[in-house]
Design a protein around this motif. Structure first.
Motif, short mmCIF file in Angstrom:
data_model
loop_
_atom_site.label_atom_id
_atom_site.label_comp_id
_atom_site.label_asym_id
_atom_site.label_seq_id
_atom_site.Cartn_x
_atom_site.Cartn_y
_atom_site.Cartn_z
N PHE A 62 0.82 -1.22 0.00
CA PHE A 62 0.00 0.00 0.00
C PHE A 62 0.86 1.27 0.00
O PHE A 62 0.73 2.10 -0.92
CB PHE A 62 -0.97 -0.07 1.18
CG PHE A 62 -1.49 1.25 1.67
CD1 PHE A 62 -1.96 2.21 0.79
CD2 PHE A 62 -1.52 1.55 3.02
CE1 PHE A 62 -2.45 3.43 1.25
CE2 PHE A 62 -2.00 2.75 3.49
CZ PHE A 62 -2.46 3.70 2.59
N SER A 104 -10.97 4.91 0.01
CA SER A 104 -10.20 3.92 0.77
C SER A 104 -10.83 3.62 2.13
O SER A 104 -10.62 2.53 2.67
CB SER A 104 -8.77 4.41 0.96
OG SER A 104 -8.73 5.56 1.79
N SER A 107 -12.91 0.51 1.85
CA SER A 107 -12.27 -0.67 1.26
C SER A 107 -12.62 -1.93 2.03
O SER A 107 -12.62 -1.94 3.28
CB SER A 107 -10.74 -0.48 1.25
OG SER A 107 -10.38 0.61 0.44
N GLN A 112 -8.17 -3.58 -2.62
CA GLN A 112 -8.91 -2.36 -2.93
C GLN A 112 -8.16 -1.14 -2.42
O GLN A 112 -8.19 -0.07 -3.05
CB GLN A 112 -10.31 -2.42 -2.32
CG GLN A 112 -11.22 -3.47 -2.93
CD GLN A 112 -12.59 -3.50 -2.28
OE1 GLN A 112 -12.94 -2.63 -1.49
NE2 GLN A 112 -13.38 -4.52 -2.61
N LEU A 113 -7.49 -1.28 -1.31
CA LEU A 113 -6.70 -0.17 -0.76
C LEU A 113 -5.54 0.17 -1.67
O LEU A 113 -5.13 1.34 -1.75
CB LEU A 113 -6.20 -0.55 0.64
CG LEU A 113 -5.83 0.60 1.58
CD1 LEU A 113 -7.06 1.43 1.91
CD2 LEU A 113 -5.21 0.06 2.86
N THR A 116 -7.30 2.50 -4.36
CA THR A 116 -7.86 3.77 -3.90
C THR A 116 -6.79 4.67 -3.27
O THR A 116 -6.45 5.72 -3.81
CB THR A 116 -8.98 3.51 -2.90
OG1 THR A 116 -8.50 2.66 -1.83
CG2 THR A 116 -10.15 2.80 -3.57
N ALA A 117 -6.26 4.25 -2.13
CA ALA A 117 -5.27 5.06 -1.43
C ALA A 117 -3.90 4.99 -2.08
O ALA A 117 -3.13 5.94 -2.01
CB ALA A 117 -5.17 4.62 0.04
#
Length: 486
Positions: A62, A104, A107, A112-113, A116-117
């Motif tokens: 991430f 996020s 999420s 998914q994070l 998004t983030a």
């Protein structure tokens, strides 16, 4: 002609005074909001790992994606700036960053994070930051060095404040609500971008005999058959692609300029270890019994020292004794930064970790102050923008893979101390590579020069000082410059 005169009046009225200082304040805020933001990700590391049941390697993807996209988006940002202007690009970046952080907070999985983030927020931060630096270069000519030095304090202030704010909000409302709040905070980049109104500049008249548009026109005016027209059109598109690559990614400079090649490879190898402490220091401290708020304070200590040390490092590197030797000062700082990581492996007591942050931040300040100055020393200024584009792309690749590899090492061994050993290895080996390579290259150049008559031009691959300021008669619109978060 009256329009050109008006442009010149706009330049003399707006630059280096008045509204330029408002733009400078906005740029400081943008740098704090964007480049300073990844420093707080370590605060959420254990919570994200627990909620998503992810390994250290999976969780570290991430911040790696966010930081890598922030670096690699420079060429795309340049295209947006040329087409839509700096103000629109900064505001678009703020919108993307805000939407990414809000998304996020909803999420359902760590993957998914990543999107998004990691990707969306990282790309938005890249747009806002680098377009902000570009417009700052438009507003300041004679005081550009001072303006850039003041603007860089925003990064240090972000490093100081983001971890403290993150830990407080995390304790009060959890990571999801905190990320939702961060979305609103990142939208302030739109406000900063709104004050960055464009400066009227006198642009060179476009050549009537260059570019794909002219080539396409020649195709339509030719008397050849349809096959010839298709061939010419295909060639024009290929030429346009080659020109675009040379404009934003200087592969030709990488192949011909040995100094640039050494420095790019060395820095790309170095940052693989440079980013590790910023991600793993807080989890390492918490795992060894340090209170969470005190652990977050460690990153803030690093940022606070950077506020004062980075300008001092810039002044130090400007001394005459370091003229032509900045690469060696940079290499020494990289080696010191790597060796400082061994302090964490001695003990995890809080006082020892504070000592580590002090030593780490001093060497980090020197690296941050010199990284682009050294690049200017080894590359001609007319190719600096494109050389920096390739430089950041290669740098982002190693930033992307470094933390996940370190996380995998922690998962396999169960000891966080191996992260700091790994960081030390990359930093020290890169420092030795750059230092010895430049020393050897200069020795060969001296031997070559000794057997030659007086040269008409200096060698392009020789490490030498390159003027970084244009004369008064050459004031023009600055090229888009890609800047990293180091």
């Amino acid at each position: 002609m009256p329009q050109e005169g008006g442009a010149e009046l706009g330049i003399s009225r707006d630059q280096d005074k008045g509204w330029a200082w408002v733009v400078l304040v906005a740029t400081v805020l943008v740098q704090g909001l964007t480049l300073g933001f990844p420093s707080c990700i370590g605060v959420f590391f254990k919570d994200l790992q627990h909620d998503f049941q992810a390994s250290n390697s999976e969780t570290s993807w991430f911040p790696s994606i966010m930081t890598a996209v922030l670096h690699a988006g420079g060429p795309l940002c340049s295209i947006l700036v040329e087409r839509f202007g700096c103000r629109t690009t900064v505001m678009l970046g703020g919108l993307l960053s805000g939407v990414g952080m809000v998304a996020s907070s909803f999420s359902k999985s760590i993957s998914q994070l990543y999107v998004t983030a990691g990707f969306i927020t990282g790309l938005g931060a890249c747009f806002s930051f680098q377009a902000g630096v570009t417009v700052l270069g438009s507003y300041f000519i004679h005081r550009r060095a001072l303006a850039n030095a003041l603007a860089s304090t925003g990064v240090s202030m972000g490093f100081t404040l983001w971890p403290l704010l993150s830990q407080y909000l995390l304790d009060e409302m959890g990571w999801r609500n905190t990320f939702f709040m961060f979305g609103g905070v990142m939208l302030h980049c739109c406000v900063c971008g709104a004050v960055m109104r464009p400066v009227p500049v006198k642009l060179p008249a476009p050549s009537l005999k260059s570019g794909p548009g002219h080539l396409a026109e020649d195709v339509h005016l030719s008397n050849g058959n349809a096959l010839d027209q298709q061939v010419h059109l295909h060639r024009s598109r290929c030429d346009a692609c080659i020109q675009t690559l040379q404009k934003y990614l200087a592969f030709d400079v990488f192949c011909k300029n040995k100094g640039y090649r050494i420095y790019t490879i060395g820095v790309a190898w170095m940052v693989m270890g440079f980013v590790l402490p910023m991600i793993y220091l807080v989890p390492y401290a918490i795992l060894n019994g340090v209170e969470e708020r005190k652990a977050a304070l460690l990153i803030s200590i690093t940022g606070f020292i950077n506020i004062f040390m980075r300008p001092m490092a810039g002044l130090l590197s400007g001394l005459r004794v370091f003229t032509g030797r900045r690469i060696y000062l940079f290499s020494v700082a990289a080696a010191l930064n790597g060796l400082s990581n061994l302090i964490c492996t001695i003990s995890a007591e809080y006082s020892i970790l504070v000592l580590y942050c002090v030593v780490y931040s001093i060497s980090m300040s020197v690296l941050g102050a010199l990284i682009f100055q050294v690049l200017m020393d080894v590359v001609e200024m007319d190719r600096f923008s494109s050389a920096l584009g390739l430089f950041t792309i290669l740098e982002s690749i190693t930033i992307l893979i470094g933390p996940p590899l370190a996380g995998l090492l922690v998962d396999l061994t169960g000891h966080f101390s191996y992260v700091f050993y790994t960081s030390s290895f990359f930093m020290v080996s890169a420092a030795l590579f750059m230092g010895f390579s430049f020393c050897t290259m200069e020795g060969k150049n001296k031997l070559t020069e000794a057997h030659k008559p007086t040269p008409e031009k200096p060698s392009r691959v020789k490490y030498a000082e390159v003027p970084t300021q244009l004369g008064p008669e050459k004031n023009c619109s600055p090229a888009v410059i890609y800047v990293t978060s180091m």
